[in-house]
Design an enzyme around this catalytic site. Structure first.
Site, PDB file in Angstrom:
ATOM      1  N   TYR A  27       0.797  -1.227   0.000  1.00 50.15           N
ATOM      2  CA  TYR A  27       0.000   0.000   0.000  1.00 50.15           C
ATOM      3  C   TYR A  27       0.833   1.282   0.000  1.00 50.15           C
ATOM      4  O   TYR A  27       0.276   2.373  -0.016  1.00 50.15           O
ATOM      5  CB  TYR A  27      -0.955  -0.008   1.207  1.00 50.15           C
ATOM      6  CG  TYR A  27      -1.957  -1.138   1.150  1.00 50.15           C
ATOM      7  CD1 TYR A  27      -2.962  -1.152   0.188  1.00 50.15           C
ATOM      8  CD2 TYR A  27      -1.884  -2.213   2.035  1.00 50.15           C
ATOM      9  CE1 TYR A  27      -3.874  -2.192   0.111  1.00 50.15           C
ATOM     10  CE2 TYR A  27      -2.794  -3.255   1.973  1.00 50.15           C
ATOM     11  CZ  TYR A  27      -3.785  -3.240   1.012  1.00 50.15           C
ATOM     12  OH  TYR A  27      -4.689  -4.268   0.934  1.00 50.15           O
ATOM     13  N   ASN A  78     -13.000   4.856  -1.539  1.00 47.26           N
ATOM     14  CA  ASN A  78     -12.226   3.615  -1.473  1.00 47.26           C
ATOM     15  C   ASN A  78     -12.946   2.742  -0.452  1.00 47.26           C
ATOM     16  O   ASN A  78     -12.776   2.915   0.757  1.00 47.26           O
ATOM     17  CB  ASN A  78     -10.777   3.864  -1.054  1.00 47.26           C
ATOM     18  CG  ASN A  78      -9.961   2.575  -1.083  1.00 47.26           C
ATOM     19  OD1 ASN A  78     -10.520   1.470  -1.088  1.00 47.26           O
ATOM     20  ND2 ASN A  78      -8.646   2.695  -1.096  1.00 47.26           N
ATOM     21  N   HIS A 104      -9.040   2.340  -5.753  1.00 45.18           N
ATOM     22  CA  HIS A 104      -8.277   1.340  -5.008  1.00 45.18           C
ATOM     23  C   HIS A 104      -6.793   1.641  -5.204  1.00 45.18           C
ATOM     24  O   HIS A 104      -6.352   1.882  -6.339  1.00 45.18           O
ATOM     25  CB  HIS A 104      -8.575  -0.083  -5.507  1.00 45.18           C
ATOM     26  CG  HIS A 104      -9.999  -0.473  -5.282  1.00 45.18           C
ATOM     27  ND1 HIS A 104     -10.467  -0.823  -4.041  1.00 45.18           N
ATOM     28  CD2 HIS A 104     -11.051  -0.505  -6.118  1.00 45.18           C
ATOM     29  CE1 HIS A 104     -11.755  -1.083  -4.133  1.00 45.18           C
ATOM     30  NE2 HIS A 104     -12.139  -0.894  -5.371  1.00 45.18           N
ATOM     31  N   ILE A 105      -6.056   1.595  -4.122  1.00 37.19           N
ATOM     32  CA  ILE A 105      -4.616   1.869  -4.193  1.00 37.19           C
ATOM     33  C   ILE A 105      -3.921   0.786  -5.011  1.00 37.19           C
ATOM     34  O   ILE A 105      -3.050   1.071  -5.825  1.00 37.19           O
ATOM     35  CB  ILE A 105      -4.045   1.947  -2.757  1.00 37.19           C
ATOM     36  CG1 ILE A 105      -4.664   3.162  -2.031  1.00 37.19           C
ATOM     37  CG2 ILE A 105      -2.524   2.020  -2.767  1.00 37.19           C
ATOM     38  CD1 ILE A 105      -4.472   3.142  -0.524  1.00 37.19           C
ATOM     39  N   ARG A 115     -11.024 -10.510  -4.516  1.00 35.23           N
ATOM     40  CA  ARG A 115     -11.004  -9.040  -4.535  1.00 35.23           C
ATOM     41  C   ARG A 115     -11.515  -8.478  -5.859  1.00 35.23           C
ATOM     42  O   ARG A 115     -11.650  -7.262  -6.014  1.00 35.23           O
ATOM     43  CB  ARG A 115      -9.582  -8.517  -4.294  1.00 35.23           C
ATOM     44  CG  ARG A 115      -9.046  -8.847  -2.936  1.00 35.23           C
ATOM     45  CD  ARG A 115      -7.713  -8.160  -2.693  1.00 35.23           C
ATOM     46  NE  ARG A 115      -7.035  -8.748  -1.546  1.00 35.23           N
ATOM     47  CZ  ARG A 115      -7.257  -8.384  -0.284  1.00 35.23           C
ATOM     48  NH1 ARG A 115      -8.116  -7.429  -0.010  1.00 35.23           N
ATOM     49  NH2 ARG A 115      -6.621  -8.981   0.701  1.00 35.23           N
TER      50      ARG A 115
HETATM   51  O1  CA2 Z   1      -6.213  -1.346  -2.894  1.00 34.82           O
HETATM   52  C1  CA2 Z   1      -7.063  -0.833  -2.167  1.00 34.82           C
HETATM   53  O2  CA2 Z   1      -7.168   0.372  -1.994  1.00 34.82           O
HETATM   54  C2  CA2 Z   1      -8.031  -1.745  -1.397  1.00 34.82           C
HETATM   55  O3  CA2 Z   1      -9.310  -1.102  -1.388  1.00 34.82           O
HETATM   56  C3  CA2 Z   1      -7.479  -1.851   0.005  1.00 34.82           C
HETATM   57  C4  CA2 Z   1      -8.292  -2.801   0.879  1.00 34.82           C
HETATM   58  C5  CA2 Z   1      -8.493  -4.142   0.202  1.00 34.82           C
HETATM   59  O4  CA2 Z   1      -9.384  -4.935   0.975  1.00 34.82           O
HETATM   60  C6  CA2 Z   1      -9.066  -3.993  -1.198  1.00 34.82           C
HETATM   61  O5  CA2 Z   1      -9.155  -5.277  -1.796  1.00 34.82           O
HETATM   62  C7  CA2 Z   1      -8.181  -3.113  -2.048  1.00 34.82           C
HETATM   63  C8  CA2 Z   1      -7.587  -3.034   2.210  1.00 34.82           C
HETATM   64  C9  CA2 Z   1      -7.398  -1.774   2.994  1.00 34.82           C
HETATM   65  C10 CA2 Z   1      -6.479  -2.085   4.115  1.00 34.82           C
HETATM   66  O6  CA2 Z   1      -5.569  -1.029   4.205  1.00 34.82           O
HETATM   67  C11 CA2 Z   1      -4.393  -1.270   4.831  1.00 34.82           C
HETATM   68  C12 CA2 Z   1      -3.441  -0.301   4.691  1.00 34.82           C
HETATM   69  C13 CA2 Z   1      -2.219  -0.471   5.265  1.00 34.82           C
HETATM   70  C14 CA2 Z   1      -1.945  -1.601   5.988  1.00 34.82           C
HETATM   71  C15 CA2 Z   1      -2.905  -2.562   6.144  1.00 34.82           C
HETATM   72  C16 CA2 Z   1      -4.141  -2.399   5.570  1.00 34.82           C
END
Ligand code: CA2
Length: 152
Positions: A27, A78, A104-105, A115
């Site tokens: 991320y 998001n 989404h990042i 996903r």
């Molecule tokens: O890629 C993205 O932005 C997501 O929305 C991020 C979600 C994931 O469930 C999606 O499939 C894709 C997860 C967010 C969790 O964010 C974190 C950030 C840093 C460390 C741990 C989790």
């Protein structure tokens, strides 16, 4: 052309408060506060206002989406972990009747199969995935085009 005076709501779902603190290889190293600053700076340059928020709770996100109807000009979302599960968020977005851009990042389509499906994509004008936190800037640039008015 002028921009809409109402803010664009930039909403972030569960665990995004951990940005920059965990899993930087996935991320990135920017914190959520950094992303907020990026959005505010980008919005200023575009003549937009932003209202930037994060919640770990589905109901809170739904309350904010409902609030955006009437007090916001568009929604950048998001949905994080609620992307693949939340018909309730999709219904709230439909009821808001505002332009929606999903961010989404990471590129969710290059990740695990579970996903790939997004309820939010079904109601979004545009979807940005895999551009890292720069995706928020791209979303605001596109939102600026969507909310432009013809007033002097
Ligand atoms: O890629 C993205 O932005 C997501 O929305 C991020 C979600 C994931 O469930 C999606 O499939 C894709 C997860 C967010 C969790 O964010 C974190 C950030 C840093 C460390 C741990 C989790």
């Amino acid at each position: 052309m002028t921009q809409n005076a109402l803010p664009v709501f930039v909403l972030n779902g569960p665990n995004l408060n951990l940005l920059g603190q965990r899993e930087p290889e996935k991320y990135g190293t920017a914190t959520l506060a950094d992303v907020q600053a990026l959005c505010e700076e980008t919005a200023t340059g575009l003549g937009l206002a932003v209202d930037f928020r994060q919640s770990n709770h589905e109901g809170t996100l739904i309350d904010w989406i409902q609030e955006a109807r009437g007090s916001g000009s568009g929604i950048i979302l998001n949905p994080a972990g609620y992307t693949t599960t939340s018909i309730a968020i999709m219904d709230a977005l439909l009821a808001a009747d505002l332009p929606v851009i999903e961010v989404h990042i990471t590129n969710i389509h290059r990740r695990e199969e579970f996903r790939h499906h997004s309820y939010v994509s079904k109601v979004a004008e545009a979807v940005i995935a895999g551009a890292g936190t720069h995706g928020y800037r791209l979303a605001l640039e596109h939102m600026a085009r969507l909310v432009q008015t013809d007033q002097a």
